[in-house]
Design a protein around this motif. Sequence first.
Motif, PDB file in Angstrom:
ATOM      1  N   GLN A 448       0.693  -1.061  -0.164  1.00  0.00           N
ATOM      2  CA  GLN A 448      -0.023  -0.073   0.003  1.00  0.00           C
ATOM      3  C   GLN A 448       0.830   1.262  -0.122  1.00  0.00           C
ATOM      4  N   LEU A 449       2.166   1.531   0.679  1.00  0.00           N
ATOM      5  CA  LEU A 449       3.014   2.442   0.789  1.00  0.00           C
ATOM      6  C   LEU A 449       3.460   2.742  -0.559  1.00  0.00           C
ATOM      7  N   GLU A 450       4.115   1.375  -1.162  1.00  0.00           N
ATOM      8  CA  GLU A 450       4.596   1.478  -2.401  1.00  0.00           C
ATOM      9  C   GLU A 450       3.890   2.181  -3.484  1.00  0.00           C
ATOM     10  N   LEU A 451       2.392   1.592  -3.514  1.00  0.00           N
ATOM     11  CA  LEU A 451       1.480   2.159  -4.190  1.00  0.00           C
ATOM     12  C   LEU A 451       1.266   3.629  -4.210  1.00  0.00           C
ATOM     13  N   LYS A 452       1.216   3.945  -2.931  1.00  0.00           N
ATOM     14  CA  LYS A 452       0.914   5.564  -2.537  1.00  0.00           C
ATOM     15  C   LYS A 452       2.081   6.312  -2.857  1.00  0.00           C
ATOM     16  N   ASN A 453       3.296   5.837  -2.834  1.00  0.00           N
ATOM     17  CA  ASN A 453       4.631   6.440  -3.545  1.00  0.00           C
ATOM     18  C   ASN A 453       4.399   6.704  -4.926  1.00  0.00           C
ATOM     19  N   LEU A 454       4.052   5.725  -5.555  1.00  0.00           N
ATOM     20  CA  LEU A 454       4.068   5.729  -6.958  1.00  0.00           C
ATOM     21  C   LEU A 454       3.096   6.847  -7.576  1.00  0.00           C
ATOM     22  N   ARG A 455       1.819   6.916  -6.901  1.00  0.00           N
ATOM     23  CA  ARG A 455       0.808   7.790  -7.219  1.00  0.00           C
ATOM     24  C   ARG A 455       1.087   9.182  -6.879  1.00  0.00           C
ATOM     25  N   ASN A 456       2.197   9.331  -5.866  1.00  0.00           N
ATOM     26  CA  ASN A 456       2.554  10.670  -5.427  1.00  0.00           C
ATOM     27  C   ASN A 456       3.807  11.166  -6.338  1.00  0.00           C
TER      28      ASN A 456
END
Length: 461
Positions: A448-456
């Motif tokens: 979830q953190l990796e996905l959030k970082n990718l989005r931001n």
Amino acid sequence: MSWRPQYRSSKFRNVYGKVASREHCFDGIPITKNVHDNHFCAVNARFLAIVTESAGGGSFLVIPLEQTGRIEPNYPKVCGHQGNVLDIKWNPFIENIIASCSEDTSVRIWEIPEGGLKRNMTEAVLELYGHSRRVGLVEWHPTTNNILFSAGYDYKVLIWNLDIGEPVKMIDCHTDVILCMSFNTDGSLLATTCKDKKLRVVEPRSGRVLQVRCSWRGAARGRGRDGNKCPQPVSPRHFPRMGCWGLLPWSSFNLVFAKALIHPSSLCLLQGDGNIRYYEIGSEKPYLSYLMEFRSPAPQKGLGVMPKHGLDVSACEVFRFYKLITLKGLIEPISMIVPRRSETYQEDIYPMTPGTEPALTPDEWLSGVNRDPILMSLKEGYKKTSKIVFKAPVREKKSVVVNGIDLLENVPPRTENELLRMFFRQQDEIRRLKDELAQKDIRIRQLQLELKNLRNSPKNN
């Protein structure tokens, strides 16, 4: 008319018991203290097997007959069962194959190496599961190779075909715990005694009950031996020396009775007080004639009986017992000898006896064929070893279905030890699943953190 005593001649009139010297006994054996009513001992022409006291499972010793004297405490054992061993029986046709049953609900077949055990044996050549409660009795078929009977505390008798390693028949006619099983001469009939104080004669292949006899009051346990038919019971008042133990005729020269063993033309009656009483069986009244009594101050836990082809015919030995003395940790051989002046072979006390060759295959017997055992003379070649080799079937674990019933479906724990093992096993499984779940939660959060970082990230903008 003057009274004259009646004298009767008997070829066993002067039979006597001879105890082996101390160096020819088996000493230092931790004999089991289990209160289950059984002999806890089995013997053939090569080995002596004794159920021993053990913790954390069941075990028994297998000792070559020539290895007498003191047995070391660390002597190798057969220790694969997870519960107390309740019965052991040697295969009558293959001298290094022994069957055992246990409180862990299993029946296991063991192959003893030549010369005896060199290390502890934990892996059986065949494990048989089909009973839902502990198994108290095992019995080999007298004329057919690889047919084994087992009786459990689920009130059922299972017939196992060891060629395929599966139960092929189930006898479900008993209402209480089965105490003893015994075959007639050709194995076409099975006699059982039960805790409900009834003796049943059963056709084993069909499970049909042919006769049921109610025992008299006080009959605690019956033990059967070879024979052909079952007439009326014998009244216990004819045998006042026997106490509460009773007798039932099984044929004119063989009996079904309590704790007794039979010679083809004589009877040896065993008592738990340590004495051995000897009777001769006749075809006319009185059917049992008292001969002698072997006295011993030490009570016996059980008795192993040497097969006829393992006796010393040169010494006119007609019986050999292996007496278990728990208090002394001692196995004491006792020979019953008929004194004769001549050193030649005595044919009158050694009739033809069942040999070590099977008369039928499992498929023949299951198809309905009956055949008398192959007899052998003890005069020549009675030491001949069987050429039959046991081959364990290769099979996968699956459901055991007999008479349309899956015997292994949802089987509950049978003993306290098994319940504890299942509890700890489930606790370990729960702990492992919790650890896996915690690791997956961590992995999910990381993703979830990796996905959030990718989005931001600036590239996405």
